[in-house]
Structure formats: C-alpha cells, structure tokens
Design an enzyme around this catalytic site. Structure first.
Site, PDB file in Angstrom:
ATOM      1  N   LEU A   1       0.865  -1.179   0.000  1.00 51.55           N
ATOM      2  CA  LEU A   1       0.000   0.000   0.000  1.00 51.55           C
ATOM      3  C   LEU A   1       0.896   1.222   0.000  1.00 51.55           C
ATOM      4  CD1 LEU A   1      -2.968  -0.268   2.559  1.00 51.55           C
ATOM      5  CD2 LEU A   1      -3.109   0.069   0.099  1.00 51.55           C
ATOM      6  N   ASP A   2       0.619   2.187  -0.870  1.00 54.34           N
ATOM      7  CA  ASP A   2       1.404   3.420  -0.902  1.00 54.34           C
ATOM      8  C   ASP A   2       1.347   4.109   0.459  1.00 54.34           C
ATOM      9  OD1 ASP A   2       1.937   3.027  -3.589  1.00 54.34           O
ATOM     10  OD2 ASP A   2       0.247   4.252  -4.261  1.00 54.34           O
ATOM     11  N   PRO A   3       2.393   4.864   0.814  1.00 53.70           N
ATOM     12  CA  PRO A   3       2.366   5.588   2.093  1.00 53.70           C
ATOM     13  C   PRO A   3       1.146   6.496   2.253  1.00 53.70           C
ATOM     14  CG  PRO A   3       4.586   5.599   1.205  1.00 53.70           C
ATOM     15  CD  PRO A   3       3.708   4.988   0.148  1.00 53.70           C
TER      16      PRO A   3
ATOM     17  N   ALA B   1      -1.773   5.944   1.173  1.00 53.94           N
ATOM     18  CA  ALA B   1      -2.993   5.140   1.243  1.00 53.94           C
ATOM     19  C   ALA B   1      -3.119   4.551   2.638  1.00 53.94           C
ATOM     20  CB  ALA B   1      -2.946   4.021   0.210  1.00 53.94           C
TER      21      ALA B   1
END
Length: 309
Positions: A48-50, A52
């Site tokens: 998961l992107d930071p 997100a």
C-alpha cells in the site's frame, strides 16, 4: 565448524490484518509489526502506498509461505479523485504536470465507467514498482527519466461512483491483482478532459480477509504499556488469524498423524474411498487444524509441495 545461527525472535505463525495508517510505508509497517510481536519472520501481501490507508495483511513466521495466495486475491478500494490537476505520481505526493479549469458532471463520470469494467488495458504509473530493464520504474522516475511502461491487462470486477461534487468524485472498485488505482484516476481525468489524481485512497478488502478483521496500528502500539512481556505478547497474539485462513479458496484435506509424518518427510499419501477429494493442482492438508502442507491432488495421491512445521 561454526554452528548455524539461531533465528532471532519467536517462532510464531499467523496473519495480522493491519489497518495501515496514512503516511506510513508498507515496509515500515512490517518492520514495526515484526518488532512488536518479536517474530522471527514477517512479510506483507501487497504494497500500500504511504499516502494510502487500510488493509495490509502481514504474515508472521510460516504464514509467509502463504503470501502468494493472498497476493493473487481480489481487492476492494475506496478512493477520491481530485479534478483539475494531473501529477507526476498520480497522487498528492507528485508535482503538478497538467492543469484544467474543466470539471465533469455526474452524468459524464457515469458515462465513462463501463470503459473501465471487465478486462482492461492499463499503463502503470511512472512512480511504480514495475521493473524496466531490471530497474524499478520509481527509481528511474526519481532520476528524472520519462520511461515507456507497456500497458498490461488487469481485471476490474466492479466500479461504482459513490458520490461527486464540483471538484472531486468518490469511487469504490473491486479489482484483481496488479491493478493501479492511481492509473484509474489519471485515465479518468484524461477521458473527461479535466485531468485528475488520487486525493484519498483506502483498501477495505484483500481476499479472503474481511474488513472487520482489520486492527489499527494504534491499538497494537498501545499494548506496549503492558509491562509484563509474556502478558503483552499474549495480548498481541490474540489478534493473529490462523495461517490456514489464507488458503480458504483451496480444497482442504484433513490427515491422520501417520499421514502427516509421511507428508512432512516429503512423501505423498494415497487417498482412497468414495470420499477421496477430486484432483486439484493445489490443496492444503491439516492435522487437527494445524497446517501440514500445501500440495497437489493427482492420480489418487496428495503430493506435498510446501511443508509446514
């Protein structure tokens, strides 16, 4: 001869379904969970992107061997697209690269959604983990290179517009492995002639784990206040989900003690009788609820491929 090093940490196994907070990296989250649980091994099933938040399944111990089965599962995201700007990273983190004063109405948004349902071609973001000539795309992008990333097929099972106002629209998408929600936002904006980027992103489901299994990081960190280590670790362990839950989509075989011994030695076992399971390329075997092996059911045998302690 030097003795083999004893692994540091506890030999615990299971899944923790973390509710990852905003502005916290996936690798950072895994390290924090490994440290909190004093686990020997840890890994996650899908970055998961930071920027997100939401579901980040983290495997501890032998559960790391089941990560591929979760990586391949369906995922559900809720996300908001901000109109009027396209950004280098396709989210809030990047520099603005295109702007527009145009804004889509709800009818225009609904009209494009069928183009993004089913099997579609999608170009991943410039800032992504895709490998180009052996290097990560995001490393090349950070060096200022604009690279050609080939389109690839992804599966969008469901795409719903939740609500919209003048400058922003909120969606829910159920998708398959490898789908970039940031690419959806970018492509929506281009199709609508107004540009767009992800302004909010939250993952609410990773098959087979439901949203109600998620545990906020703050809940786990708060347990550090328990001074007695055994009591603290017991409180943490209560949040672990059995390793077998990651395999719930596979056929299941309950085995006897003798069969488990044969399997753990790497040998196949014969499956007889009218209740014998049907052939399957992948299945899992348990002994009294504990995972013994993942293997194949072929020619009347269970043949182990990956064995568990």
């Amino acid at each position: 001869m030097s003795k083999p090093r004893k692994p540091k940490g506890r030999p615990i196994s299971g899944w923790l379904i973390l509710d990852k907070p905003f502005d916290f990296g996936s690798t950072e989250a895994v390290s924090k969970i490994k440290w909190l649980f004093k686990a020997q091994k840890a890994g996650h099933a899908g970055t998961l992107d930071p920027l997100a938040s939401g579901m980040l399944p983290i495997a501890l111990g032998d559960a790391t061997k089941t990560v591929p089965y979760v990586m391949d599962g369906r995922k559900i995201y809720e996300f908001a697209v901000a109109w009027g700007e396209e950004r280098s990273t396709d989210d809030l983190e990047g520099e603005v690269t295109q702007t527009s004063d145009a804004r889509p109405d709800e009818a225009a948004i609904l009209a494009i959604l069928p183009r993004y349902t089913g099997t579609i071609e999608q170009i991943p973001p410039q800032f992504s983990a895709i490998k180009i000539a052996g290097e990560r795309a995001y490393d090349l992008a950070r060096e200022g290179e604009t690279i050609e990333i080939p389109a690839r097929e992804v599966e969008i099972h469901r795409l719903t517009l939740l609500r919209a106002d003048k400058d922003r629209a909120w969606f829910e998408v159920e998708c398959g492995k490898g789908t970039y929600v940031r690419s959806l936002a970018r492509d929506f904006g281009r199709d609508l002639g107004c540009y767009g980027h992800i302004a909010e992103l939250r993952r609410t489901y990773v098959a087979p784990f439901d949203e109600d299994k998620m545990v906020p990081l703050a809940t786990l960190v708060a347990l550090e206040e328990i001074e007695d280590q055994d009591e603290r670790l017991a409180a943490l362990d209560a949040y672990l989900i059995d390793t077998t839950e990651a395999l719930s989509q596979l056929p299941h075989l309950a085995v006897t003690d003798d069969q488990a011994r044969r399997i753990r030695s790497g040998n196949p076992i014969i499956l007889r009788g009218r209740d014998a399971p049907l052939p399957a390329p992948e299945a899992y075997a348990t002994l009294k609820g504990d995972l013994v092996a993942i293997g194949a059911i072929e020619e009347g045998e269970f043949r182990p491929k990956r064995v568990f302690g």
